[in-house]
Design a protein around this motif. Structure first.
Motif, PDB file in Angstrom:
ATOM      1  N   SER A  14      24.880 -62.804 -19.352  1.00 42.39           N
ATOM      2  CA  SER A  14      23.831 -63.504 -18.601  1.00 42.39           C
ATOM      3  C   SER A  14      22.537 -63.537 -19.398  1.00 42.39           C
ATOM      4  CB  SER A  14      23.583 -62.797 -17.271  1.00 42.39           C
ATOM      5  OG  SER A  14      23.063 -61.489 -17.494  1.00 42.39           O
ATOM      6  N   ILE A  15      21.570 -64.291 -18.900  1.00 43.51           N
ATOM      7  CA  ILE A  15      20.251 -64.310 -19.521  1.00 43.51           C
ATOM      8  C   ILE A  15      19.670 -62.891 -19.553  1.00 43.51           C
ATOM      9  CG2 ILE A  15      17.870 -65.107 -19.239  1.00 43.51           C
ATOM     10  CD1 ILE A  15      18.988 -67.669 -18.000  1.00 43.51           C
ATOM     11  N   ALA A  16      19.821 -62.177 -18.455  1.00 45.50           N
ATOM     12  CA  ALA A  16      19.269 -60.827 -18.372  1.00 45.50           C
ATOM     13  C   ALA A  16      19.864 -59.907 -19.424  1.00 45.50           C
ATOM     14  CB  ALA A  16      19.513 -60.253 -16.971  1.00 45.50           C
ATOM     15  N   GLU A  17      21.171 -59.984 -19.627  1.00 40.99           N
ATOM     16  CA  GLU A  17      21.808 -59.139 -20.639  1.00 40.99           C
ATOM     17  C   GLU A  17      21.314 -59.510 -22.027  1.00 40.99           C
ATOM     18  OE1 GLU A  17      26.208 -57.432 -21.077  1.00 40.99           O
ATOM     19  OE2 GLU A  17      26.077 -59.514 -21.754  1.00 40.99           O
ATOM     20  N   ASP A  18      21.212 -60.809 -22.283  1.00 36.02           N
ATOM     21  CA  ASP A  18      20.724 -61.264 -23.592  1.00 36.02           C
ATOM     22  C   ASP A  18      19.303 -60.783 -23.861  1.00 36.02           C
ATOM     23  OD1 ASP A  18      23.113 -62.549 -23.978  1.00 36.02           O
ATOM     24  OD2 ASP A  18      22.356 -64.533 -23.433  1.00 36.02           O
ATOM     25  N   CYS A  19      18.527 -60.614 -22.773  1.00 38.64           N
ATOM     26  CA  CYS A  19      17.135 -60.178 -22.924  1.00 38.64           C
ATOM     27  C   CYS A  19      16.991 -58.660 -22.983  1.00 38.64           C
ATOM     28  CB  CYS A  19      16.294 -60.699 -21.763  1.00 38.64           C
ATOM     29  SG  CYS A  19      16.107 -62.484 -21.737  1.00 38.64           S
ATOM     30  N   GLY A  20      18.106 -57.947 -22.854  1.00 37.85           N
ATOM     31  CA  GLY A  20      18.047 -56.493 -22.909  1.00 37.85           C
ATOM     32  C   GLY A  20      17.601 -55.834 -21.617  1.00 37.85           C
ATOM     33  N   ILE A  21      17.755 -56.539 -20.500  1.00 39.67           N
ATOM     34  CA  ILE A  21      17.431 -55.938 -19.202  1.00 39.67           C
ATOM     35  C   ILE A  21      18.504 -54.912 -18.864  1.00 39.67           C
ATOM     36  CG2 ILE A  21      17.038 -56.380 -16.748  1.00 39.67           C
ATOM     37  CD1 ILE A  21      14.918 -57.615 -18.531  1.00 39.67           C
ATOM     38  N   ASN A  22      18.085 -53.752 -18.342  1.00 40.42           N
ATOM     39  CA  ASN A  22      19.019 -52.674 -18.014  1.00 40.42           C
ATOM     40  C   ASN A  22      18.794 -52.195 -16.574  1.00 40.42           C
ATOM     41  OD1 ASN A  22      20.266 -52.285 -20.684  1.00 40.42           O
ATOM     42  ND2 ASN A  22      18.200 -51.641 -21.292  1.00 40.42           N
ATOM     43  N   PRO A  23      19.814 -51.592 -15.973  1.00 43.08           N
ATOM     44  CA  PRO A  23      19.622 -50.987 -14.653  1.00 43.08           C
ATOM     45  C   PRO A  23      18.467 -49.993 -14.676  1.00 43.08           C
ATOM     46  CG  PRO A  23      21.959 -51.092 -15.170  1.00 43.08           C
ATOM     47  CD  PRO A  23      21.232 -51.499 -16.416  1.00 43.08           C
ATOM     48  N   GLY A  24      17.653 -50.047 -13.626  1.00 42.11           N
ATOM     49  CA  GLY A  24      16.471 -49.187 -13.556  1.00 42.11           C
ATOM     50  C   GLY A  24      15.197 -49.871 -14.004  1.00 42.11           C
ATOM     51  N   ASP A  25      15.328 -50.936 -14.813  1.00 39.81           N
ATOM     52  CA  ASP A  25      14.141 -51.705 -15.185  1.00 39.81           C
ATOM     53  C   ASP A  25      13.557 -52.375 -13.941  1.00 39.81           C
ATOM     54  OD1 ASP A  25      14.608 -51.014 -17.795  1.00 39.81           O
ATOM     55  OD2 ASP A  25      15.413 -52.968 -18.406  1.00 39.81           O
ATOM     56  N   ILE A  26      12.255 -52.651 -13.987  1.00 37.80           N
ATOM     57  CA  ILE A  26      11.576 -53.319 -12.879  1.00 37.80           C
ATOM     58  C   ILE A  26      11.061 -54.670 -13.362  1.00 37.80           C
ATOM     59  CG2 ILE A  26       9.633 -53.243 -11.273  1.00 37.80           C
ATOM     60  CD1 ILE A  26       9.791 -50.195 -11.419  1.00 37.80           C
ATOM     61  N   ILE A  27      11.502 -55.744 -12.687  1.00 38.39           N
ATOM     62  CA  ILE A  27      10.946 -57.072 -12.972  1.00 38.39           C
ATOM     63  C   ILE A  27       9.593 -57.125 -12.282  1.00 38.39           C
ATOM     64  CG2 ILE A  27      11.318 -59.554 -12.874  1.00 38.39           C
ATOM     65  CD1 ILE A  27      13.471 -58.079 -14.438  1.00 38.39           C
ATOM     66  N   ASP A  28       8.533 -57.033 -13.046  1.00 38.14           N
ATOM     67  CA  ASP A  28       7.189 -56.887 -12.495  1.00 38.14           C
ATOM     68  C   ASP A  28       6.578 -58.217 -12.071  1.00 38.14           C
ATOM     69  OD1 ASP A  28       4.763 -55.103 -12.115  1.00 38.14           O
ATOM     70  OD2 ASP A  28       3.947 -56.652 -13.454  1.00 38.14           O
ATOM     71  N   ASN A  29       6.851 -59.270 -12.841  1.00 40.43           N
ATOM     72  CA  ASN A  29       6.257 -60.569 -12.528  1.00 40.43           C
ATOM     73  C   ASN A  29       6.988 -61.671 -13.277  1.00 40.43           C
ATOM     74  OD1 ASN A  29       4.621 -61.394 -15.132  1.00 40.43           O
ATOM     75  ND2 ASN A  29       4.236 -59.202 -14.802  1.00 40.43           N
ATOM     76  N   ILE A  30       6.798 -62.887 -12.848  1.00 41.50           N
ATOM     77  CA  ILE A  30       7.279 -64.079 -13.556  1.00 41.50           C
ATOM     78  C   ILE A  30       6.068 -64.973 -13.783  1.00 41.50           C
ATOM     79  CG2 ILE A  30       8.882 -66.031 -13.548  1.00 41.50           C
ATOM     80  CD1 ILE A  30      10.366 -63.416 -13.379  1.00 41.50           C
ATOM     81  N   ASN A  31       5.799 -65.272 -15.032  1.00 45.82           N
ATOM     82  CA  ASN A  31       4.624 -66.083 -15.384  1.00 45.82           C
ATOM     83  C   ASN A  31       3.338 -65.467 -14.832  1.00 45.82           C
ATOM     84  OD1 ASN A  31       6.287 -67.989 -16.652  1.00 45.82           O
ATOM     85  ND2 ASN A  31       6.499 -69.205 -14.780  1.00 45.82           N
ATOM     86  N   GLY A  32       3.308 -64.142 -14.747  1.00 49.95           N
ATOM     87  CA  GLY A  32       2.126 -63.454 -14.266  1.00 49.95           C
ATOM     88  C   GLY A  32       2.008 -63.399 -12.759  1.00 49.95           C
ATOM     89  N   ILE A  33       2.979 -63.960 -12.071  1.00 49.71           N
ATOM     90  CA  ILE A  33       2.958 -63.995 -10.605  1.00 49.71           C
ATOM     91  C   ILE A  33       3.822 -62.862 -10.068  1.00 49.71           C
ATOM     92  CG2 ILE A  33       3.481 -65.359  -8.538  1.00 49.71           C
ATOM     93  CD1 ILE A  33       3.172 -67.866 -10.318  1.00 49.71           C
ATOM     94  N   GLY A  34       3.271 -62.019  -9.207  1.00 51.31           N
ATOM     95  CA  GLY A  34       4.023 -60.917  -8.635  1.00 51.31           C
ATOM     96  C   GLY A  34       5.151 -61.398  -7.742  1.00 51.31           C
ATOM     97  N   ILE A  35       6.194 -60.594  -7.644  1.00 51.36           N
ATOM     98  CA  ILE A  35       7.385 -60.968  -6.884  1.00 51.36           C
ATOM     99  C   ILE A  35       7.339 -60.315  -5.510  1.00 51.36           C
ATOM    100  CG2 ILE A  35       9.903 -60.862  -6.828  1.00 51.36           C
ATOM    101  CD1 ILE A  35       9.748 -60.676  -9.925  1.00 51.36           C
ATOM    102  N   GLY A  36       7.287 -61.135  -4.473  1.00 54.14           N
ATOM    103  CA  GLY A  36       7.252 -60.617  -3.113  1.00 54.14           C
ATOM    104  C   GLY A  36       8.628 -60.359  -2.548  1.00 54.14           C
ATOM    105  N   ASP A  37       9.581 -61.208  -2.920  1.00 49.09           N
ATOM    106  CA  ASP A  37      10.944 -61.050  -2.407  1.00 49.09           C
ATOM    107  C   ASP A  37      11.908 -61.817  -3.297  1.00 49.09           C
ATOM    108  OD1 ASP A  37      10.706 -63.752  -1.720  1.00 49.09           O
ATOM    109  OD2 ASP A  37      10.398 -63.357   0.407  1.00 49.09           O
TER     110      ASP A  37
END
Length: 438
Positions: A14-37
């Motif tokens: 997936s895109i996430a795997e290619d980007c090196g995302i791992n379990p336990g990481d926190i997606i903090d924002n997208i384009n500087g916008i915080g994630i509400g849900d």
């Protein structure tokens, strides 16, 4: 409110795997916008290009630029499926089945949600009594569609009484705003005799059909009444005569809509036809089966699938087969079994109707049968054979009944092998006969 989007797992390739995302990481924002849900996350990662801010498990912060020309899913599952908490139901519905559960049931059974996000993501029905103007604007802006709405009545006073919520009368206004915003909706009416039947039912169907094509379908389902209603509103069960009356109303309205718009829009649940001792409508009358999850057209579809399955040949496996089912569908299931036996006389299959001791005798549908009900009904009647049970008796993610009995416990108590039918006519034939021949 910004919530913690903690990654639980990452999809392979997936895109996430290619980007090196791992379990336990926190997606903090997208384009500087915080994630509400989760809807924020899906919406913000649906573009061709975006930047993901990630807090790594080692404490470092990374910004990862994504170019997604193929518009693939990002590929993560979060520890909380919504990222934040689901919205609790604030209504006190006179018919709520959650209020009729036995004491000491598991906690996951008693949590009542009323969350438009779960309606979009999982098909849940919501009352729209807790949506704000901002929520409505968000649904329209983000194209959160379809939304499944528990309507029950469009008469304001009746709906306020049924839902026990003084703001419940606004449902039609909210649905009109959603319709004008291009949102598709499906409606549900839980029919409570003496409350929202008769002229109230006709008005509700008329009001909802006026919102076509935004309102794609409307189902009318009978109220479920368990034996655990101490202190609750004195509901009346649907009788044979009431079922006939409801069918007449629904079919009259559906015929008018079909003639005018080319679609029936409104459908009565199979349970009404069984209670009324009337034939289930033909397969074609359910169009695209928009409300099959509400038990609308399930029998017609199952019958069609059995007929199509029997056009193939099967290598019949030996041994006695038992099928346990709710009492309301026993006659239909016997009919399906007889059709199989007519094509394969050597098959040995027996149907057994099961009383619902967990919820009470007025609950007769197969999906609400529990493991203790199966054991009590079949003890001494089966042994050493094969027992076929419907998949909808179990939890979605494991083979546990509503009373927490396991499939293995049923097998042990009854000395049988349990085979699970996926509530599908093709699979049902294969469960009874064995595997397909060449």
């Amino acid at each position: 409110m910004k919530c913690k989007a903690v990654v639980k797992s990452v999809e392979r390739a997936s895109i996430a795997e290619d980007c090196g995302i791992n379990p336990g990481d926190i997606i903090d924002n997208i384009n500087g916008i915080g994630i509400g849900d989760i809807l924020d996350f899906k919406y913000l990662t649906s573009d061709e290009h975006y930047v993901v801010g990630v807090k790594k498990t080692n404490g470092q912060y990374e910004e990862i630029e994504i170019y997604n020309d193929d518009y693939e899913q990002f590929g993560v599952e979060f520890e909380s499926s919504l990222i934040d908490e689901p919205r609790r139901c604030r209504n006190k519905c006179i018919f709520c089945f959650m209020d009729q559960l036995p004491p000491h049931v598991r906690k996951t059974m008693v949590f009542k949600d009323d969350d438009y996000r779960l309606s979009f993501l999982q098909g849940n029905y919501v009352t729209l009594t807790n949506v704000s103007d901002e929520d409505i604007e968000r649904i329209i802006r983000m194209r959160i569609s379809p939304i499944n709405v528990s309507v029950h009545a469009t008469d304001g006073d009746v709906r306020k009484m049924m839902l026990g919520n003084k703001g419940a009368h606004k449902v039609l206004d909210i649905m009109k705003r959603l319709a004008e915003g291009g949102i598709t909706m499906n409606g549900q009416i839980v029919l409570c005799p003496g409350v929202n039947d008769g002229e109230i039912l006709k008005k509700t169907i008329k009001d909802l059909s006026a919102l076509m094509p935004a309102v794609h379908s409307v189902s009318v389902v009978p109220v479920g009444i368990s034996k655990h209603r101490e202190g609750l509103y004195p509901l009346t069960p649907v009788t044979k005569e009431k079922a006939q009356e409801v069918i007449d109303t629904v079919e009259e309205c559906a015929a008018e809509l079909l003639a005018q718009y080319g679609t029936r829009v409104v459908y009565a649940a199979d349970e009404f036809y069984i209670k009324a001792q009337r034939d289930i409508p033909p397969y074609e009358s359910y169009e695209d089966f928009p409300q099959i999850e509400n038990g609308v057209g399930m029998m017609a579809q199952f019958a069609r699938e059995v007929d199509l399955a029997l056009e193939s040949s099967y290598e019949v496996t030996g041994g006695k087969k038992y099928i346990a089912t709710g009492n309301i569908s026993l006659g239909y299931m016997k009919g399906f079994a007889d059709k199989i036996k007519a094509a394969y006389p050597e098959v040995d299959v027996e149907l057994i109707g099961v009383d619902n001791g967990f919820f009470g005798e007025m609950i007769t549908v197969t999906g609400l049968l529990c493991g203790t009900d199966i054991i009590n009904a079949l003890r001494g009647k089966v042994s050493g054979g094969e027992l076929i049970l419907a998949r909808n008796m179990f939890k979605d993610d494991c083979m546990i009944f509503l009373d927490d009995t396991t499939l293995e416990e049923v097998e042990k108590e009854l000395n049988v092998k349990v085979t699970v039918n996926e509530v599908d006519g093709f699979d049902f034939v294969e469960c009874v006969l064995g595997r397909k021949g060449k």
